[in-house]
Write a protein that holds these residues in place. Structure first.
Motif, short mmCIF file in Angstrom:
data_model
loop_
_atom_site.label_atom_id
_atom_site.label_comp_id
_atom_site.label_asym_id
_atom_site.label_seq_id
_atom_site.Cartn_x
_atom_site.Cartn_y
_atom_site.Cartn_z
N ALA A 229 -14.19 18.66 25.33
CA ALA A 229 -15.58 18.25 25.09
C ALA A 229 -16.41 18.18 26.37
O ALA A 229 -17.63 18.18 26.29
N THR A 230 -15.76 18.12 27.51
CA THR A 230 -16.50 17.97 28.76
C THR A 230 -15.69 18.54 29.92
O THR A 230 -14.51 18.84 29.78
N ARG B 228 -9.36 17.29 38.80
CA ARG B 228 -8.33 17.94 38.00
C ARG B 228 -8.02 17.13 36.75
O ARG B 228 -7.90 15.91 36.80
N ALA B 229 -7.89 17.80 35.63
CA ALA B 229 -7.43 17.24 34.35
C ALA B 229 -8.52 16.42 33.65
O ALA B 229 -9.70 16.52 33.98
N SER B 230 -8.10 15.63 32.65
CA SER B 230 -9.05 14.90 31.81
C SER B 230 -8.41 13.62 31.29
O SER B 230 -7.31 13.25 31.71
N LYS B 231 -9.09 12.97 30.35
CA LYS B 231 -8.62 11.70 29.78
C LYS B 231 -7.13 11.78 29.42
O LYS B 231 -6.68 12.75 28.84
N GLU C 59 -6.89 12.82 39.02
CA GLU C 59 -8.17 12.14 39.20
C GLU C 59 -9.15 12.36 38.05
O GLU C 59 -9.95 11.48 37.76
N GLY C 60 -9.12 13.49 37.38
CA GLY C 60 -10.02 13.73 36.26
C GLY C 60 -9.77 12.81 35.08
O GLY C 60 -10.61 12.65 34.22
N GLY C 61 -8.60 12.19 35.05
CA GLY C 61 -8.27 11.28 33.96
C GLY C 61 -8.44 9.82 34.31
O GLY C 61 -8.53 8.98 33.42
#
Length: 127
Positions: free
Chosen positions: A28-29, A35-38, A43-45
């Motif tokens: 979704a974003t 780097r990465a997500s939720k 760090e992206g999470g």
């Protein structure tokens, strides 16, 4: 929002906190350049924005790379209101100005907004 507080003549007595939960959903974003997500430990999470404006305690344009976590907000709000810590209610939270350069001394009467990023829980004892 800050302009509305100024217009209502309440900004000098209003603590403002802006933050987010951990990262965006991968489909979704974009969290670039992180780097990465939720849900990820990259760090992206786990890295999210944290902006705080406390009249008399923050300085405009001040930034910090010190880690903070949502649990720090309650004891920080108590301190900003001039109230004592309640360690039985915030076992893991820290008053941010006591453990980092996020907030200035309460004796510093210049006001402004600070920005920091939350990364990992701080490795300090509870206040």
């Amino acid at each position: 929002m800050l302009a509305a507080l100024d217009k209502a003549d309440v900004s000098s007595q209003t603590l403002v906190i802006f933050t987010s939960d951990n990262g965006g959903f991968w489909n979704a974003t974009s969290n670039l350049p992180l780097r990465a997500s939720k849900g990820a430990y990259y760090e992206g999470g786990i890295r999210v924005p944290l902006l705080i404006r406390v009249p008399g305690m923050t300085v405009a344009g001040n930034t910090s790379d010190s880690p903070a976590i949502g649990m720090d907000l309650y004891p920080t709000c108590l301190a900003a209101a001039g109230l004592p810590p309640l360690p039985n209610q915030h076992v893991d939270g820290l008053i941010l100005h006591r453990c980092s350069v996020v907030l200035q001394s309460p004796n510093d009467r210049s006001s402004g907004t600070i920005r920091t990023t939350t990364n990992i829980p701080p490795a300090f004892p509870a206040v």
